[in-house]
Structures are given as structure tokens and as C-alpha cells.
Design a protein around this motif. Structure first.
Motif, PDB file in Angstrom:
ATOM      1  N   GLU A 109      -3.654  -0.750  25.107  1.00  0.00           N
ATOM      2  CA  GLU A 109      -5.057  -1.180  25.067  1.00  0.00           C
ATOM      3  C   GLU A 109      -6.044  -0.042  25.316  1.00  0.00           C
ATOM      4  O   GLU A 109      -7.226  -0.166  25.012  1.00  0.00           O
ATOM      5  N   ASP A 110      -5.582   1.081  25.839  1.00  0.00           N
ATOM      6  CA  ASP A 110      -6.448   2.227  26.129  1.00  0.00           C
ATOM      7  C   ASP A 110      -6.538   3.205  24.962  1.00  0.00           C
ATOM      8  O   ASP A 110      -7.242   4.208  25.059  1.00  0.00           O
TER       9      ASP A 110
ATOM     10  N   GLY B  21      -4.257   5.565  16.346  1.00  0.00           N
ATOM     11  CA  GLY B  21      -3.400   6.743  16.331  1.00  0.00           C
ATOM     12  C   GLY B  21      -2.711   7.016  17.646  1.00  0.00           C
ATOM     13  O   GLY B  21      -2.012   8.019  17.794  1.00  0.00           O
ATOM     14  N   GLY B  22      -2.931   6.148  18.639  1.00  0.00           N
ATOM     15  CA  GLY B  22      -2.298   6.317  19.942  1.00  0.00           C
ATOM     16  C   GLY B  22      -3.004   7.293  20.864  1.00  0.00           C
ATOM     17  O   GLY B  22      -2.455   7.698  21.885  1.00  0.00           O
ATOM     18  N   ILE B  23      -4.237   7.675  20.523  1.00  0.00           N
ATOM     19  CA  ILE B  23      -5.016   8.603  21.366  1.00  0.00           C
ATOM     20  C   ILE B  23      -5.922   7.796  22.295  1.00  0.00           C
ATOM     21  O   ILE B  23      -6.562   6.824  21.879  1.00  0.00           O
ATOM     22  N   VAL B  24      -5.983   8.193  23.561  1.00  0.00           N
ATOM     23  CA  VAL B  24      -6.790   7.490  24.562  1.00  0.00           C
ATOM     24  C   VAL B  24      -8.273   7.582  24.195  1.00  0.00           C
ATOM     25  O   VAL B  24      -8.781   8.663  23.889  1.00  0.00           O
TER      26      VAL B  24
ATOM     27  N   THR C   5      -6.635  15.906  24.845  1.00  0.00           N
ATOM     28  CA  THR C   5      -6.336  14.509  24.534  1.00  0.00           C
ATOM     29  C   THR C   5      -5.128  14.021  25.323  1.00  0.00           C
ATOM     30  O   THR C   5      -4.299  14.797  25.773  1.00  0.00           O
ATOM     31  N   SER C   6      -5.086  12.711  25.454  1.00  0.00           N
ATOM     32  CA  SER C   6      -3.935  12.020  26.020  1.00  0.00           C
ATOM     33  C   SER C   6      -3.503  10.983  25.003  1.00  0.00           C
ATOM     34  O   SER C   6      -4.326  10.479  24.235  1.00  0.00           O
TER      35      SER C   6
END
Length: 120
Positions: free
Chosen positions: A3-4, A8-11, A55-56
Motif C-alpha cells: 500500500e506504500d 512499479g513497487g517504489i515507495v 528510492t525505496s
């Protein structure tokens, strides 16, 4: 968490501020306290200066470190940094003001003790 992140799976950038807020709240919760005393008092954010440094992604383990930069009777300035292992991914200075009934008031001693732990 999923959910964060974006597709693309980046925070998301705004989530870092949420993570810092949670870390501040946890400092109170760990001591069985709330960061206020009902609906008429507590800490409000006056100012945030944020830097997005790296990035995270989904699944990264992040750690929030909080340090006091300055204190006044009714306000405190914190440096909050988020690390992914040894990489600093986010940094912000946040000014918090303690209010009662909508007006700045001296930070109660029981809350000062919590902030003292940020200096250790």
C-alpha cells in the motif's frame, strides 16, 4: 508494504513523512502515552523541510532515526532521517508545536522526557 508503493513497487514520496510521524508516535506509545491529552491538546506540525535522497522499494526494511535540533518552551525541531541499511533515503526537519485549546503552550515535562530519549 504494498500500500506504500506505486505500480512499479517504489515507495510514494508522501509515505516517508508518514513513516516519520509513526516513529514519533511510537516513542509515546512505547511508554504507554498518547502524544496529546484529548482533543484539545497535542502536537501540531508547523513546518517541514524534506529531502528525498534515494528510492525505496517494496520489501525494503527502513529505519527512522530522530534527533533534536532545537527546543523552545512550546516547540521542538527534530531531524528525522530514514535509512535503508546504511543508505540515507530521506531526511526532514520538522517543527512541532504543543497546543492547548488552539494556542501554543509549554511542552509538559512528561513529554519532554520522551524527547530526551532522542538525544541519547
Amino acid at each position: 508494504y504494498y500500500e506504500d508503493t506505486d505500480a512499479g513497487g517504489i515507495v510514494y514520496h508522501s509515505r516517508y513523512i508518514n513513516f516519520c510521524e509513526r516513529a514519533r508516535s511510537e516513542a509515546f506509545f512505547e511508554r504507554g502515552m498518547m502524544p496529546g491529552e484529548g482533543s484539545d491538546s497535542g502536537f501540531v506540525v508547523r513546518n517541514i523541510n524534506a529531502g528525498f535522497l534515494a528510492t525505496s522499494t517494496l520489501g525494503d526494511m527502513l529505519e527512522v532515526n530522530s534527533t533534536i535540533l532545537s527546543r523552545k518552551s512550546s516547540s521542538i525541531v527534530l531531524l528525522q532521517e530514514i535509512f535503508k541499511e546504511d543508505i540515507r533515503v530521506f531526511s526532514m526537519e520538522v517543527t512541532l508545536v504543543y497546543i492547548e485549546n488552539g494556542r501554543p503552550r509549554r511542552i509538559p515535562e512528561r513529554f519532554q522526557v520522551i524527547f530526551d530519549s532522542f538525544e541519547a
